[in-house]
Design a protein around this motif. Structure first.
Motif, PDB file in Angstrom:
ATOM      1  N   ASP A  64       0.812  -1.220   0.000  1.00  0.00           N
ATOM      2  CA  ASP A  64       0.000   0.000   0.000  1.00  0.00           C
ATOM      3  C   ASP A  64       0.845   1.270   0.000  1.00  0.00           C
ATOM      4  O   ASP A  64       0.345   2.350  -0.317  1.00  0.00           O
TER       5      ASP A  64
ATOM      6  N   PHE B 280      -7.707  -1.753  -2.323  1.00  0.00           N
ATOM      7  CA  PHE B 280      -8.643  -2.852  -2.092  1.00  0.00           C
ATOM      8  C   PHE B 280      -8.098  -4.167  -2.645  1.00  0.00           C
ATOM      9  O   PHE B 280      -8.343  -5.227  -2.074  1.00  0.00           O
TER      10      PHE B 280
ATOM     11  N   SER C 187      -5.704  -5.433  -0.115  1.00  0.00           N
ATOM     12  CA  SER C 187      -6.463  -5.956   1.023  1.00  0.00           C
ATOM     13  C   SER C 187      -7.074  -7.308   0.702  1.00  0.00           C
ATOM     14  O   SER C 187      -7.131  -8.189   1.565  1.00  0.00           O
TER      15      SER C 187
ATOM     16  N   GLY D  79      -7.829  -7.721   5.837  1.00  0.00           N
ATOM     17  CA  GLY D  79      -7.968  -6.692   4.817  1.00  0.00           C
ATOM     18  C   GLY D  79      -8.017  -5.292   5.404  1.00  0.00           C
ATOM     19  O   GLY D  79      -7.381  -4.365   4.897  1.00  0.00           O
TER      20      GLY D  79
ATOM     21  N   VAL E 219      -4.799  -1.990   5.329  1.00  0.00           N
ATOM     22  CA  VAL E 219      -4.868  -0.554   5.035  1.00  0.00           C
ATOM     23  C   VAL E 219      -4.327   0.252   6.208  1.00  0.00           C
ATOM     24  O   VAL E 219      -3.579   1.222   6.025  1.00  0.00           O
TER      25      VAL E 219
ATOM     26  N   GLY F  77     -11.373  -1.969   2.813  1.00  0.00           N
ATOM     27  CA  GLY F  77     -10.342  -2.997   2.812  1.00  0.00           C
ATOM     28  C   GLY F  77     -10.796  -4.246   3.546  1.00  0.00           C
ATOM     29  O   GLY F  77     -10.451  -5.366   3.152  1.00  0.00           O
TER      30      GLY F  77
END
Length: 119
Positions: free
Chosen positions: A14, A37, A40, A55, A59, A102
């Motif tokens: 990320d 996403f 995630s 998930g 993030v 996420g």
């Protein structure tokens, strides 16, 4: 162990989006959210259990890592731990909707694992 590794790896992935968040607008911004996403969903896929939590935490972990990376050049100034804590808290509050998304993507990644991989 698998859960933590999946969350940390997705959080590190990320960083590609979160370190340049000021440059993402319009269609590129939507693609950046899709990238978050997707990472995630990958965390949920590889975590095996508690996929939605993996998930969402991916993030959050990415946000914490990006905050540390962005704050690192400021360590030479007269900043203290409270400034870093305030900076991280500000980032975490701003990313809450993306963490919820996420979590949903992580749940979908876990569902894909259960669907496509045999036991």
């Amino acid at each position: 162990m698998r859960f933590a590794l999946a969350v940390i790896a997705a959080g590190a992935a990320d960083l590609a989006v979160l370190l340049r968040i000021d440059q993402w607008f319009g269609i590129a911004g939507l693609l950046a959210i899709l990238y978050l996403f997707l990472a995630s969903a990958g965390a949920g896929f590889f975590a095996r259990r508690r996929t939605a939590l993996a998930g969402g935490l991916a993030v959050v972990a990415g946000t914490l890592l990006s905050g540390l990376v962005q704050y690192a050049p400021r360590l030479t100034y007269a900043n203290d731990f409270g400034v870093l804590l305030g900076f991280e808290l500000q980032l975490l509050i701003a990313v809450v909707p993306y963490a919820i998304g996420g979590g949903i993507a992580g749940g979908l990644g876990g569902a894909a694992r259960r669907r496509f991989l045999p036991r």
